[in-house]
Design an enzyme around this catalytic site. Structure first.
Site, PDB file in Angstrom:
ATOM      1  N   ASP A   1       0.837  -1.197   0.000  1.00 59.62           N
ATOM      2  CA  ASP A   1       0.000   0.000   0.000  1.00 59.62           C
ATOM      3  C   ASP A   1       0.876   1.253   0.000  1.00 59.62           C
ATOM      4  OD1 ASP A   1      -2.565   1.499   0.483  1.00 59.62           O
ATOM      5  OD2 ASP A   1      -1.560   1.962   2.361  1.00 59.62           O
TER       6      ASP A   1
ATOM      7  N   GLU B   1      -1.884  -5.263  -3.715  1.00 61.69           N
ATOM      8  CA  GLU B   1      -0.907  -4.532  -2.899  1.00 61.69           C
ATOM      9  C   GLU B   1       0.179  -5.479  -2.388  1.00 61.69           C
ATOM     10  OE1 GLU B   1      -3.887  -0.988  -1.255  1.00 61.69           O
ATOM     11  OE2 GLU B   1      -3.403  -2.710   0.025  1.00 61.69           O
TER      12      GLU B   1
END
Length: 228
Positions: A49, A121
């Protein structure tokens, strides 16, 4: 570690061949499949992320040197939000290679937006750890493609635009009301109505409440534009 045929094909879809294949295996292992001898992808998701955010922030700055923070922020949010991540994950068929526990498989985990968004992610983090930031950046920009250049069109989501429309006319914020839910528990369909205090209303259906609200707001905005 030798990768399965599906994971080797997945390497081709993301344009990266792993020096440490165990990183990829970990990236596609959901918490429902973890065990004492098998790590899941949650820590990778946390790292990925942040890598994604840095890549997108840098890309936006480079593409529009004159943009203000107020202009960049909504563009950034549109590029890194979970819906966008899940779209990218679907385009590379990430769901096909996910390692899921039985309960997640039964409940349709390979198609869930949140699960797919988290998994892409984790894959980003795996590439970053395997080959460094430049490799991760190259993969991200390849997979996100034209989204980075056309993000202005998506930067203001429909709910925000509808709220701004109401505020400009000194109206109360729109209300979103669930009017129906159908389908099985593992694949629900929500019907949401977007309503203004002046009586205008539009409804939409989607597999999540958030997506249905956005679709209803989009429909209502189009209705309002036609009326004017």
């Amino acid at each position: 570690m030798k990768l399965s045929g599906d994971l080797k094909a997945f390497e081709g879809r993301i344009g990266h061949q792993f020096s440490d294949p165990a990183l990829l295996v970990r990236a596609v292992t959901h918490a429902s499949m973890s065990s004492a001898n098998r790590d899941d992808n949650q820590r990778l998701e946390f790292l990925g992320d942040r890598v994604l955010g840095l890549v997108m922030a840098q890309a936006l700055l480079e593409r529009d040197p004159g943009a203000s923070e107020g202009q960049l922020a909504p563009r950034f949010n549109a590029l890194v939000r979970k819906e966008t991540c899940a779209e990218v994950a679907r385009e590379i068929d990430l769901g096909k290679v996910l390692k899921l526990g039985r309960s997640e498989m039964i409940s349709g985990g390979r198609r869930k937006m949140a699960l797919l968004g988290d998994a892409i992610e984790a894959v980003i983090a795996a590439v970053y750890l395997d080959a460094g930031f430049d490799a991760a950046m190259a993969m991200i920009l390849q997979l996100w493609g034209s989204r980075v250049d056309t993000v202005e069109d998506d930067a203001r989501d429909a709910k925000t635009a509808l709220q701004e429309w109401a505020q400009a006319r000194k109206l109360q914020p729109p209300k979103y009301v669930q009017t129906d839910r159908s389908g099985p528990d593992h694949a629900p369909v929500f019907t949401i109505a977007a309503r203004l205090e002046t009586g205008e209303e539009a409804q939409a259906m989607a597999p999540s409440k958030r997506a249905a609200e956005q679709a209803a707001a989009t429909s209502l905005l189009a209705q309002l534009e036609n009326d004017t």
